[in-house]
Each structure stands twice: as C-alpha cells, then as structure tokens.
Design a protein around this motif. Structure first.
Motif, PDB file in Angstrom:
ATOM      1  N   MET A   1       0.905  -1.044  -0.085  1.00 61.81           N
ATOM      2  CA  MET A   1       0.079  -0.076  -0.055  1.00 61.81           C
ATOM      3  C   MET A   1       0.876   1.218   0.119  1.00 61.81           C
ATOM      4  N   MET A   2       0.531   2.242  -0.758  1.00 66.16           N
ATOM      5  CA  MET A   2       1.422   3.284  -0.826  1.00 66.16           C
ATOM      6  C   MET A   2       1.159   4.087  -0.011  1.00 66.16           C
ATOM      7  N   SER A   3       2.146   4.725   0.948  1.00 63.50           N
ATOM      8  CA  SER A   3       1.906   5.806   2.200  1.00 63.50           C
ATOM      9  C   SER A   3       2.561   7.022   1.707  1.00 63.50           C
ATOM     10  N   LYS A   4       2.068   8.065   2.581  1.00 58.29           N
ATOM     11  CA  LYS A   4       2.434   9.365   2.464  1.00 58.29           C
ATOM     12  C   LYS A   4       3.033   9.921   3.437  1.00 58.29           C
ATOM     13  N   GLN A   5       4.445  10.753   3.364  1.00 56.76           N
ATOM     14  CA  GLN A   5       4.959  11.053   4.555  1.00 56.76           C
ATOM     15  C   GLN A   5       4.286  12.515   4.928  1.00 56.76           C
ATOM     16  N   SER A   6       3.958  12.434   6.467  1.00 63.63           N
ATOM     17  CA  SER A   6       3.690  13.549   6.814  1.00 63.63           C
ATOM     18  C   SER A   6       4.800  14.716   6.967  1.00 63.63           C
ATOM     19  N   MET A   7       4.381  16.112   6.947  1.00 57.48           N
ATOM     20  CA  MET A   7       5.321  17.029   7.065  1.00 57.48           C
ATOM     21  C   MET A   7       5.365  17.556   8.385  1.00 57.48           C
ATOM     22  N   ASN A   8       4.632  16.961   9.176  1.00 55.79           N
ATOM     23  CA  ASN A   8       4.309  17.731  10.601  1.00 55.79           C
ATOM     24  C   ASN A   8       5.769  17.711  11.356  1.00 55.79           C
ATOM     25  N   GLY A   9       6.753  16.708  10.948  1.00 53.17           N
ATOM     26  CA  GLY A   9       7.828  16.649  11.448  1.00 53.17           C
ATOM     27  C   GLY A   9       8.695  17.855  11.587  1.00 53.17           C
ATOM     28  N   ARG A  10       8.670  18.831  10.585  1.00 48.52           N
ATOM     29  CA  ARG A  10       9.134  19.973  10.812  1.00 48.52           C
ATOM     30  C   ARG A  10       8.888  20.931  11.605  1.00 48.52           C
ATOM     31  N   ASN A  11       7.884  20.783  12.423  1.00 50.85           N
ATOM     32  CA  ASN A  11       7.591  21.604  13.733  1.00 50.85           C
ATOM     33  C   ASN A  11       7.567  20.947  15.059  1.00 50.85           C
ATOM     34  N   GLN A  12       8.345  19.717  15.075  1.00 53.31           N
ATOM     35  CA  GLN A  12       8.470  18.991  16.166  1.00 53.31           C
ATOM     36  C   GLN A  12       9.432  19.705  17.039  1.00 53.31           C
ATOM     37  N   PHE A  13       9.080  19.583  18.355  1.00 53.50           N
ATOM     38  CA  PHE A  13       9.949  20.259  19.349  1.00 53.50           C
ATOM     39  C   PHE A  13      10.685  19.121  20.497  1.00 53.50           C
ATOM     40  N   THR A  14      11.914  18.937  20.537  1.00 51.23           N
ATOM     41  CA  THR A  14      12.362  17.972  21.430  1.00 51.23           C
ATOM     42  C   THR A  14      13.538  18.718  22.224  1.00 51.23           C
ATOM     43  N   MET A  15      13.950  18.172  23.247  1.00 48.34           N
ATOM     44  CA  MET A  15      15.073  18.539  24.072  1.00 48.34           C
ATOM     45  C   MET A  15      16.174  17.345  24.054  1.00 48.34           C
ATOM     46  N   LEU A  16      17.294  18.057  23.445  1.00 47.15           N
ATOM     47  CA  LEU A  16      18.371  17.153  23.158  1.00 47.15           C
ATOM     48  C   LEU A  16      19.833  17.982  22.985  1.00 47.15           C
ATOM     49  N   THR A  17      20.712  17.278  23.059  1.00 45.03           N
ATOM     50  CA  THR A  17      22.238  17.743  23.160  1.00 45.03           C
ATOM     51  C   THR A  17      22.683  17.836  21.894  1.00 45.03           C
ATOM     52  N   MET A  18      23.562  18.875  21.621  1.00 45.66           N
ATOM     53  CA  MET A  18      24.447  18.693  20.223  1.00 45.66           C
ATOM     54  C   MET A  18      25.242  17.308  20.125  1.00 45.66           C
ATOM     55  N   ASP A  19      25.788  16.737  21.238  1.00 44.74           N
ATOM     56  CA  ASP A  19      26.498  15.684  21.071  1.00 44.74           C
ATOM     57  C   ASP A  19      25.321  14.236  20.764  1.00 44.74           C
ATOM     58  N   GLU A  20      24.136  14.344  21.123  1.00 44.10           N
ATOM     59  CA  GLU A  20      23.520  13.405  20.669  1.00 44.10           C
ATOM     60  C   GLU A  20      23.161  13.432  19.064  1.00 44.10           C
ATOM     61  N   LEU A  21      23.345  14.468  18.484  1.00 48.05           N
ATOM     62  CA  LEU A  21      23.136  14.434  17.067  1.00 48.05           C
ATOM     63  C   LEU A  21      24.190  14.001  16.178  1.00 48.05           C
ATOM     64  N   VAL A  22      25.616  13.935  16.770  1.00 40.44           N
ATOM     65  CA  VAL A  22      26.719  13.499  15.974  1.00 40.44           C
ATOM     66  C   VAL A  22      26.916  12.002  15.971  1.00 40.44           C
ATOM     67  N   PRO A  23      26.917  11.380  14.974  1.00 45.29           N
ATOM     68  CA  PRO A  23      26.800   9.832  15.162  1.00 45.29           C
ATOM     69  C   PRO A  23      28.203   9.465  16.034  1.00 45.29           C
ATOM     70  N   GLN A  24      28.246   8.389  16.604  1.00 46.22           N
ATOM     71  CA  GLN A  24      29.357   7.934  17.083  1.00 46.22           C
ATOM     72  C   GLN A  24      30.788   7.502  16.563  1.00 46.22           C
ATOM     73  N   ASP A  25      30.267   7.162  15.194  1.00 45.80           N
ATOM     74  CA  ASP A  25      31.599   6.738  14.066  1.00 45.80           C
ATOM     75  C   ASP A  25      31.907   7.842  13.282  1.00 45.80           C
ATOM     76  N   HIS A  26      31.443   9.106  13.506  1.00 49.72           N
ATOM     77  CA  HIS A  26      31.571  10.065  12.285  1.00 49.72           C
ATOM     78  C   HIS A  26      33.056  10.395  12.656  1.00 49.72           C
ATOM     79  N   LEU A  27      33.664  11.133  11.269  1.00 48.33           N
ATOM     80  CA  LEU A  27      35.002  11.246  11.136  1.00 48.33           C
ATOM     81  C   LEU A  27      35.447  12.207  12.250  1.00 48.33           C
ATOM     82  N   VAL A  28      34.673  13.304  12.549  1.00 48.70           N
ATOM     83  CA  VAL A  28      35.177  14.400  13.506  1.00 48.70           C
ATOM     84  C   VAL A  28      35.177  14.113  14.903  1.00 48.70           C
TER      85      VAL A  28
END
Length: 503
Positions: free
Chosen positions: A1-28
C-alpha cells in the motif's frame, strides 16, 4: 500500500544536546579523540596583541580549514555554509545551536595579516606526523617518492614569451669539477665555466610566462594536456603517511627537486635506507647522491632511447678495464674526450666502419663514425640497474601504486588537490601541505579509533574471566594471531594497569 509522509515533523519540538546529533563513528569524533589542537596556541601567540577586542579562537580558524580539506569542500565560502547547517561540523568547532559562524573571509584576512610570515602550517603538518610516529603507524626505513602536477589558476592561452635563465642542475658545481679532473687526467685543457658564449647561449631559454600566475610553470609531458601548473614532489612511507612535500613550478623536472626532498626526509628520519621512485629519478646525479648518503635506490627498467631501426645501445659492451666499447661488429670505440655536458665520448675508426656490413644499422654519420656518450657518473646508474634484478627491489617497486600513487589519487579525488584556487608558489605550497596534513590526520584518527575499538572489545569480552584465565588465554593469542597489531597493544595496556597481577 502506498503511504504518504507527513510534514508535521518540521514543527517537532524536542530536548536534546548537540552531542546526541553526531554519530558515534563520525570522522570528526575520531579526529577529536586523536589529537588535541591546543598545540596551536603557543605557535600563534606572538602574532596576537594583548590589547583590543577578543579575537576568534585560532583553533576554530584551523579547524575550519581542516573541515574544508578533510571533506573536499571546494571553497571557504562553501565551508561556512556547510558549518551553518551541519551539526557534526558545529560540534567539532565547539559551537552551539545558535552560535554565529565566522565570516568566510576571516581565515583569508588572518592568513594575510598574521599567519603568512609564520611557520604555522609546517608545524601543524609536523605535529600530526609526529603523533602518527608516536602511535607506531609510520615506518621510516623505506620511502616512496614521486610528483604530481596541480593545475594552476591561470588561463593557458594568456601568456607572454620571455627569455629566462635556466635553473642550475643539482650538483652542477661537483659535475664541473669532475669534468675538469677527468680532462686533466687525459692530458686535455680544463674548461673555464661561466665564461664566453656558454652564459648567453646555454644559460637562457625562451619560456611561456602566465599573465595570471607568473610563478607557475608551463607543464608539458607526453600526450597530457599542456597547461600552467605546479608540481608537488612528495615522499610517503609504506602505509601512505606523507612524510614531506616540496612544491615547485610545473616545468621543474622531478630529479631537480628530489635532492631537497630526500635531504628533508633524511633529516627527520635518519633510519631511511631505501628510496622507491619511478624512471624520472634514474639519473647519474641522483644515483650518485643516493650512494653518498647510503640509501639504496629502487628504480625501474628504462626503455632504450633512440631510433628503432638502429642497433640498441645494449649491444655495445663497455670494457671498464680498457676503457672502451666493443660494437656488434667486434670493433673498438676508443675514448676521445670529455665534453661540457659531462659525457665521455667514445668513437670508432671510420676506415673499419665503412667496410662493416652493420654500418647502415649502426650510424648515419657522413664520416661513417659511431660515437657513444657515457656520463662521467654512469657507474652509479649501472649499479642501480644491477640492484633492479634483486628480489628486494622486485618486491618493493610494485608497491608504488599502493602508496604514493594512491596518495595522489585520494588527494585529487577526495580532497580537492586536482587544481588550485590560489596564485603564487607560497599559497599553493600552503594549500598542498594542508591537504596532506588533513590526509595524515584522517588516517591517524581512523587507525587510532580502530585500535580503541579493539581495546574495548577485549575488555568487554574478558571482563567476567578471572585474571589468571585471561593471562593463560590472551598471551598465546597475541603471539599467534594475525591481528597482533591490536592485541599486543591491549596486552601492554593490561600489564600497565595491573590487570595481570595475581589475586
């Protein structure tokens, strides 16, 4: 069945740190764990005033450059745009979500006003290489040497033709002394160098000079595109770590810059014993130089030069004892003189040659005389040719494609070294050195990360095993395993922390 992606994620509000957004195996993350950039402070401290407004942290300026070269971003302007939206880059720079990013012209202005007259970039390159040496990743016994051209930021159709002096060849003074010594030995008058027509006829040549970048050189090599370029003469070890680089205009021959490059590497790595290079370095001057510094050259076979319809030079045998050549017709070519270019001339007897059935395959001279030129230092080239047949040379030479040639391929395809955006030899040399520093840093960080992962694996696996059991199990593994490069450092770690002390 074909699904459609909702665009509501653009307005999502969450609490996180910068460290959580960087993958653990990233070159930096790997780079941040591998090297402490605080070594930059004492290098640039003298270029900053104690008065005035607070400046941008010099570490941020250097890290911005490394982001550009590590990830092959085409310009500093584009790098700043990437930093504005890339959380990994912000994390690497120590910037928060809302912190402003420096203007793209900031580094250029700091370079012109602060860093241009310093050794900052050379010290950055040396420091990264030093960390790789301390980690045991660099091998200094064998170096692989070659050069690659970097396209200059200049239109190849806009140039002027000027008469310029020919650069002095390496060891020219020693060669001139050797020529006169041999001439006097043969009872001939020595040459007086730098006098008469030699300075005007041979000291000047007509060259194309770029209007946009006069310091570049017109690069001409075989069937490749003719263009204004620079040459990066590079030496690396067997693992691909760049040990040093010398940047010259593109019309300087490889053998001219090789002496300076080898001396620099030899100064930093006195244990260097072998140099692996291509046929461009197989010259009398360089082979003699390698012999003087007790370095073994690993050089390839060179195809014979000359017209194919004539007899190859290898059929003319040199007799060292009688100092003459024997031709295929069993006639002697005796010594005649030593010319200004450093070649001993051996000539045949025309009266015998005119009766030889091989004359048409031997020479086309009007007086039916065959002349062979032999360099006064030809014995060193012959010794290098003899070494070519040894098992060691045959084993090492093919590794060029896995070492220095791969370094050039990665630098051009992944790190933006195919052409330069700068004008002038100094700026291009800085660009080249930073590119190779970034490549060394990337390899160093990746390898250290891999070793750290191995340490964590073994500590986690054996955490429930008794100390005596670990000792009995791990030591045989370290001695027999092919992965000893990871296991042996872990064994050392366990010993240094008291992990093997009996309960």
């Amino acid at each position: 069945m074909m699904s459609k992606q909702s665009m509501n994620g653009r307005n999502q509000f969450t609490m996180l740190t910068m460290d959580e957004l960087v993958p653990q195996d990233h070159l930096v993350r790997k780079i941040d764990a591998a090297i402490d950039f605080s070594f930059i402070y004492p290098i640039v401290e003298s270029t900053y005033s104690t008065l005035g407004r607070p400046s941008i942290d010099p570490i941020i300026l250097i890290k911005l450059v490394f982001i550009q070269y590590l990830f092959g971003i085409r310009s500093m302007r584009q790098t700043i745009k990437e930093v504005e939206t890339n959380m990994a880059y912000r994390w690497f720079l120590g910037l928060g979500f809302t912190d402003s990013v420096p203007h793209f012209s900031t580094f250029g202005k700091n370079y012109v006003r602060r860093f241009a007259q310093t050794t900052l970039f050379e010290e950055i390159f040396s420091y990264i290489l030093e960390q790789a040496v301390k980690a045991g990743f660099v091998t200094d016994e064998t170096i692989y040497m070659d050069s690659t051209h970097i396209k200059a930021n200049a239109n190849k159709h806009r140039f002027t033709k000027e008469m310029t002096y020919i650069e002095a060849k390496a060891f020219q003074d020693e060669l001139e002394d050797e020529i006169n010594v041999q001439r006097q030995k043969e009872g001939k008058r020595p040459f007086i160098w730098g006098m008469g027509s030699e300075l005007t006829d041979q000291g000047l040549t007509e060259r194309k000079i770029s209007k946009a970048d006069p310091e570049s050189g017109y690069y001409v090599k075989g069937e490749r595109e003719k263009q204004f370029a620079y040459s990066a003469h590079t030496a690396c070890d067997e693992h691909g770590f760049v040990l040093d680089v010398v940047v010259t205009p593109g019309n300087i021959h490889d053998s001219q810059a090789a002496v300076q490059l080898v001396k620099k590497v030899k100064r930093e790595f006195p244990e260097m014993k072998l140099v692996v290079a291509d046929a461009a370095y197989k010259t009398p001057m360089l082979t003699r130089f390698f012999s003087q510094i007790h370095v073994r050259p690993v050089l390839p076979y060179t195809r014979p030069k000359g017209k194919k319809e004539f007899l190859p030079l290898k059929l003319y045998v040199y007799d060292e004892y009688y100092d003459c050549y024997l031709c295929p017709g069993n006639q002697e070519l005796t010594f005649s003189t030593v010319n200004r270019k450093g070649y001993r001339e051996y000539k045949s007897n025309p009266k015998k040659c005119i009766l030889c059935p091989l004359l048409n395959e031997c020479t086309q001279s009007e007086n039916h005389q065959k002349v062979i030129n032999r360099h006064v230092w030809a014995a060193y080239v012959e010794e290098a040719e003899h070494l070519r047949h040894t098992e060691l040379n045959r084993k090492l030479y093919p590794r060029r494609k896995e070492t220095v040639e791969r370094v050039f391929a990665d630098a051009k395809e992944k790190h933006g070294m195919r052409w330069t955006k700068y004008h002038g030899l100094e700026k291009v040399a800085r660009h080249t050195m930073l590119t190779f520093a970034a490549m060394n840093l990337k390899k160093l960080a990746t390898w250290l990360w891999r070793k750290a992962g191995a340490f964590y694996f073994f500590v986690h696996i054996f955490s429930e095993v008794t100390q005596i059991g670990i000792r009995k199990l791990l030591i045989p593994i370290c001695l027999q395993s092919e992965e000893s490069e990871f296991l042996i450092p872990f064994l050392y770690y366990c010993c240094s922390t008291g992990f093997f002390i009996n309960p």
